[in-house]
Design a protein around this motif. Structure first.
Motif, PDB file in Angstrom:
ATOM      1  N   ALA A  70       0.837  -1.203   0.000  1.00  0.00           N
ATOM      2  CA  ALA A  70       0.000   0.000   0.000  1.00  0.00           C
ATOM      3  C   ALA A  70       0.870   1.251   0.000  1.00  0.00           C
ATOM      4  O   ALA A  70       0.579   2.231  -0.707  1.00  0.00           O
ATOM      5  CB  ALA A  70      -0.923  -0.005   1.215  1.00  0.00           C
ATOM      6  N   PHE A  71       1.958   1.228   0.764  1.00  0.00           N
ATOM      7  CA  PHE A  71       2.847   2.392   0.817  1.00  0.00           C
ATOM      8  C   PHE A  71       3.560   2.591  -0.522  1.00  0.00           C
ATOM      9  O   PHE A  71       3.651   3.716  -1.029  1.00  0.00           O
ATOM     10  CB  PHE A  71       3.864   2.236   1.947  1.00  0.00           C
ATOM     11  CG  PHE A  71       4.791   3.419   2.072  1.00  0.00           C
ATOM     12  CD1 PHE A  71       4.315   4.626   2.563  1.00  0.00           C
ATOM     13  CD2 PHE A  71       6.108   3.331   1.672  1.00  0.00           C
ATOM     14  CE1 PHE A  71       5.160   5.730   2.661  1.00  0.00           C
ATOM     15  CE2 PHE A  71       6.957   4.427   1.765  1.00  0.00           C
ATOM     16  CZ  PHE A  71       6.473   5.627   2.261  1.00  0.00           C
ATOM     17  N   VAL A  72       4.058   1.508  -1.117  1.00  0.00           N
ATOM     18  CA  VAL A  72       4.738   1.604  -2.411  1.00  0.00           C
ATOM     19  C   VAL A  72       3.760   2.119  -3.477  1.00  0.00           C
ATOM     20  O   VAL A  72       4.116   2.981  -4.294  1.00  0.00           O
ATOM     21  CB  VAL A  72       5.329   0.241  -2.836  1.00  0.00           C
ATOM     22  CG1 VAL A  72       5.904   0.299  -4.244  1.00  0.00           C
ATOM     23  CG2 VAL A  72       6.406  -0.194  -1.857  1.00  0.00           C
ATOM     24  N   LEU A  91      12.099   5.378  -6.569  1.00  0.00           N
ATOM     25  CA  LEU A  91      13.279   4.510  -6.659  1.00  0.00           C
ATOM     26  C   LEU A  91      13.854   4.164  -5.281  1.00  0.00           C
ATOM     27  O   LEU A  91      14.110   2.984  -5.007  1.00  0.00           O
ATOM     28  CB  LEU A  91      14.350   5.149  -7.550  1.00  0.00           C
ATOM     29  CG  LEU A  91      15.595   4.280  -7.792  1.00  0.00           C
ATOM     30  CD1 LEU A  91      15.229   2.940  -8.430  1.00  0.00           C
ATOM     31  CD2 LEU A  91      16.602   5.033  -8.665  1.00  0.00           C
ATOM     32  N   PRO A  92      14.035   5.146  -4.370  1.00  0.00           N
ATOM     33  CA  PRO A  92      14.539   4.763  -3.036  1.00  0.00           C
ATOM     34  C   PRO A  92      13.597   3.826  -2.288  1.00  0.00           C
ATOM     35  O   PRO A  92      14.049   2.896  -1.615  1.00  0.00           O
ATOM     36  CB  PRO A  92      14.670   6.107  -2.301  1.00  0.00           C
ATOM     37  CG  PRO A  92      14.762   7.136  -3.363  1.00  0.00           C
ATOM     38  CD  PRO A  92      13.968   6.611  -4.514  1.00  0.00           C
ATOM     39  N   VAL A  93      12.288   4.047  -2.419  1.00  0.00           N
ATOM     40  CA  VAL A  93      11.306   3.194  -1.728  1.00  0.00           C
ATOM     41  C   VAL A  93      11.361   1.776  -2.288  1.00  0.00           C
ATOM     42  O   VAL A  93      11.395   0.792  -1.539  1.00  0.00           O
ATOM     43  CB  VAL A  93       9.892   3.801  -1.845  1.00  0.00           C
ATOM     44  CG1 VAL A  93       8.820   2.784  -1.468  1.00  0.00           C
ATOM     45  CG2 VAL A  93       9.771   5.043  -0.973  1.00  0.00           C
ATOM     46  N   VAL A  94      11.391   1.657  -3.610  1.00  0.00           N
ATOM     47  CA  VAL A  94      11.476   0.343  -4.251  1.00  0.00           C
ATOM     48  C   VAL A  94      12.781  -0.351  -3.862  1.00  0.00           C
ATOM     49  O   VAL A  94      12.801  -1.543  -3.565  1.00  0.00           O
ATOM     50  CB  VAL A  94      11.352   0.479  -5.788  1.00  0.00           C
ATOM     51  CG1 VAL A  94      11.761  -0.796  -6.499  1.00  0.00           C
ATOM     52  CG2 VAL A  94       9.928   0.860  -6.169  1.00  0.00           C
ATOM     53  N   ALA A  95      13.873   0.410  -3.835  1.00  0.00           N
ATOM     54  CA  ALA A  95      15.177  -0.160  -3.477  1.00  0.00           C
ATOM     55  C   ALA A  95      15.182  -0.679  -2.045  1.00  0.00           C
ATOM     56  O   ALA A  95      15.701  -1.773  -1.771  1.00  0.00           O
ATOM     57  CB  ALA A  95      16.276   0.889  -3.667  1.00  0.00           C
ATOM     58  N   VAL A  96      14.576   0.071  -1.113  1.00  0.00           N
ATOM     59  CA  VAL A  96      14.508  -0.371   0.283  1.00  0.00           C
ATOM     60  C   VAL A  96      13.717  -1.671   0.391  1.00  0.00           C
ATOM     61  O   VAL A  96      14.142  -2.613   1.079  1.00  0.00           O
ATOM     62  CB  VAL A  96      13.893   0.723   1.180  1.00  0.00           C
ATOM     63  CG1 VAL A  96      13.512   0.166   2.543  1.00  0.00           C
ATOM     64  CG2 VAL A  96      14.866   1.886   1.342  1.00  0.00           C
ATOM     65  N   CYS A  97      12.590  -1.742  -0.299  1.00  0.00           N
ATOM     66  CA  CYS A  97      11.761  -2.956  -0.252  1.00  0.00           C
ATOM     67  C   CYS A  97      12.503  -4.152  -0.837  1.00  0.00           C
ATOM     68  O   CYS A  97      12.531  -5.233  -0.236  1.00  0.00           O
ATOM     69  CB  CYS A  97      10.460  -2.737  -1.024  1.00  0.00           C
ATOM     70  SG  CYS A  97       9.341  -1.566  -0.262  1.00  0.00           S
ATOM     71  N   ALA A  98      13.115  -3.967  -2.009  1.00  0.00           N
ATOM     72  CA  ALA A  98      13.807  -5.075  -2.669  1.00  0.00           C
ATOM     73  C   ALA A  98      15.026  -5.527  -1.857  1.00  0.00           C
ATOM     74  O   ALA A  98      15.230  -6.732  -1.670  1.00  0.00           O
ATOM     75  CB  ALA A  98      14.224  -4.661  -4.082  1.00  0.00           C
ATOM     76  N   LEU A  99      15.821  -4.585  -1.367  1.00  0.00           N
ATOM     77  CA  LEU A  99      17.005  -4.950  -0.584  1.00  0.00           C
ATOM     78  C   LEU A  99      16.626  -5.607   0.744  1.00  0.00           C
ATOM     79  O   LEU A  99      17.312  -6.523   1.206  1.00  0.00           O
ATOM     80  CB  LEU A  99      17.881  -3.727  -0.343  1.00  0.00           C
ATOM     81  CG  LEU A  99      18.608  -3.189  -1.588  1.00  0.00           C
ATOM     82  CD1 LEU A  99      19.314  -1.872  -1.274  1.00  0.00           C
ATOM     83  CD2 LEU A  99      19.604  -4.211  -2.127  1.00  0.00           C
ATOM     84  N   LEU A 119       5.144  -2.368  -9.286  1.00  0.00           N
ATOM     85  CA  LEU A 119       4.177  -1.655  -8.443  1.00  0.00           C
ATOM     86  C   LEU A 119       4.553  -0.182  -8.308  1.00  0.00           C
ATOM     87  O   LEU A 119       3.709   0.702  -8.481  1.00  0.00           O
ATOM     88  CB  LEU A 119       4.116  -2.311  -7.061  1.00  0.00           C
ATOM     89  CG  LEU A 119       3.096  -1.754  -6.070  1.00  0.00           C
ATOM     90  CD1 LEU A 119       1.675  -1.955  -6.583  1.00  0.00           C
ATOM     91  CD2 LEU A 119       3.264  -2.429  -4.710  1.00  0.00           C
ATOM     92  N   GLY A 120       5.816   0.086  -8.018  1.00  0.00           N
ATOM     93  CA  GLY A 120       6.248   1.464  -7.801  1.00  0.00           C
ATOM     94  C   GLY A 120       6.170   2.324  -9.042  1.00  0.00           C
ATOM     95  O   GLY A 120       5.611   3.420  -9.021  1.00  0.00           O
ATOM     96  N   PHE A 121       6.715   1.806 -10.152  1.00  0.00           N
ATOM     97  CA  PHE A 121       6.756   2.614 -11.370  1.00  0.00           C
ATOM     98  C   PHE A 121       5.524   2.433 -12.243  1.00  0.00           C
ATOM     99  O   PHE A 121       5.206   3.297 -13.057  1.00  0.00           O
ATOM    100  CB  PHE A 121       8.040   2.306 -12.156  1.00  0.00           C
ATOM    101  CG  PHE A 121       9.267   2.837 -11.480  1.00  0.00           C
ATOM    102  CD1 PHE A 121       9.576   4.183 -11.525  1.00  0.00           C
ATOM    103  CD2 PHE A 121      10.096   1.983 -10.764  1.00  0.00           C
ATOM    104  CE1 PHE A 121      10.707   4.675 -10.876  1.00  0.00           C
ATOM    105  CE2 PHE A 121      11.227   2.465 -10.117  1.00  0.00           C
ATOM    106  CZ  PHE A 121      11.525   3.818 -10.172  1.00  0.00           C
ATOM    107  N   GLY A 122       4.804   1.332 -12.062  1.00  0.00           N
ATOM    108  CA  GLY A 122       3.557   1.135 -12.810  1.00  0.00           C
ATOM    109  C   GLY A 122       2.385   1.903 -12.218  1.00  0.00           C
ATOM    110  O   GLY A 122       1.400   2.173 -12.897  1.00  0.00           O
ATOM    111  N   ALA A 123       2.510   2.275 -10.939  1.00  0.00           N
ATOM    112  CA  ALA A 123       1.410   2.987 -10.268  1.00  0.00           C
ATOM    113  C   ALA A 123       1.120   4.333 -10.912  1.00  0.00           C
ATOM    114  O   ALA A 123      -0.007   4.826 -10.841  1.00  0.00           O
ATOM    115  CB  ALA A 123       1.753   3.182  -8.784  1.00  0.00           C
ATOM    116  N   ARG A 124       2.126   4.920 -11.581  1.00  0.00           N
ATOM    117  CA  ARG A 124       1.910   6.222 -12.218  1.00  0.00           C
ATOM    118  C   ARG A 124       0.828   6.149 -13.289  1.00  0.00           C
ATOM    119  O   ARG A 124       0.219   7.165 -13.635  1.00  0.00           O
ATOM    120  CB  ARG A 124       3.209   6.777 -12.784  1.00  0.00           C
ATOM    121  CG  ARG A 124       3.795   5.972 -13.925  1.00  0.00           C
ATOM    122  CD  ARG A 124       5.142   6.521 -14.371  1.00  0.00           C
ATOM    123  NE  ARG A 124       6.055   6.521 -13.253  1.00  0.00           N
ATOM    124  CZ  ARG A 124       7.142   7.268 -13.197  1.00  0.00           C
ATOM    125  NH1 ARG A 124       7.453   8.064 -14.189  1.00  0.00           N
ATOM    126  NH2 ARG A 124       7.942   7.203 -12.161  1.00  0.00           N
TER     127      ARG A 124
END
Length: 198
Positions: free
Chosen positions: A22-24, A35-43, A160-165
């Motif tokens: 939901a946050f992403v 990008l930072p949010v996606v990177a934090v989730c993936a890492l 999710l992060g970049f497709g949400a746009r």
């Protein structure tokens, strides 16, 4: 084959409506620090999945007090986040995709870390379940399975992060944001109650 099994297993664990997703989604629609949010989730998933495969799940099962502490801390955080989402939903100055008060990068990363690391389900899914599943594979295949699960996680969060746009036109009206924040508040409250009762 182990990598494809890991990809499918990883996606089955991650693709669900929860605090992290939901946050992403919200950040992606706002096009804010995606990008930072996606990177934090993936890492975070890389660390958790690797810990599960290397046997940390067995350690956690022998120390249930860790999960108890994480359960109540996670429930408290989720309820706090639910209250913030409800406040936004009923605010007279609802956010739009292009306006509203932007969240600072540090706050976005801190929130992302909290919805990831204060969520006991993240540990159960990535450390315990994936770790148990991986233990059924021989050592070389176990790491292919892990690589597949990590790839699934990365693909999901990027999508999710970049497709949400693509949903931004739908969220051009404040009413759409009120509905989204109401749903986020409901999901977070339900997850918090579920954690306490589990």
């Amino acid at each position: 084959m182990a990598a494809f099994s890991g990809l499918g297993f990883g996606l089955s664990l991650i693709v669900a409506i929860g605090a992290q997703n939901a946050f992403v989604l919200r950040q992606g629609i706002r096009r804010e620090h995606v990008l930072p949010v996606v990177a934090v989730c993936a890492l975070s998933d890389v660390v958790l999945m690797t810990a599960g495969v290397t046997g940390f799940g067995a350690v956690m099962s022998k120390a249930p007090e860790i999960m108890t502490i994480a359960k109540y801390a996670g429930a408290a955080f989720l309820l706090g986040y639910a209250l913030l989402a409800a406040k936004r939903a009923f605010s007279a100055t609802a956010l739009t995709a292009s306006g509203g008060t932007p969240i600072a990068l540090g706050a976005a990363i801190a929130t992302c870390l909290a919805v990831t690391w204060l969520n006991p389900h993240a540990y159960l899914d990535t450390v315990v379940l994936l770790g148990s599943f991986a233990s059924t594979y021989a050592t070389p295949d176990r790491w292919f399975l892990t690589a597949g699960a990590i790839a699934g996680s990365t693909i999901w969060f990027l999508s999710l992060g970049f497709g949400a746009r693509l949903l931004a036109p739908l969220f051009a009206k404040p009413r759409a944001w009120q509905i989204l924040d109401s749903l986020i508040a409901l999901v977070m409250t339900t997850l918090a109650i579920g954690l306490v009762l589990s």
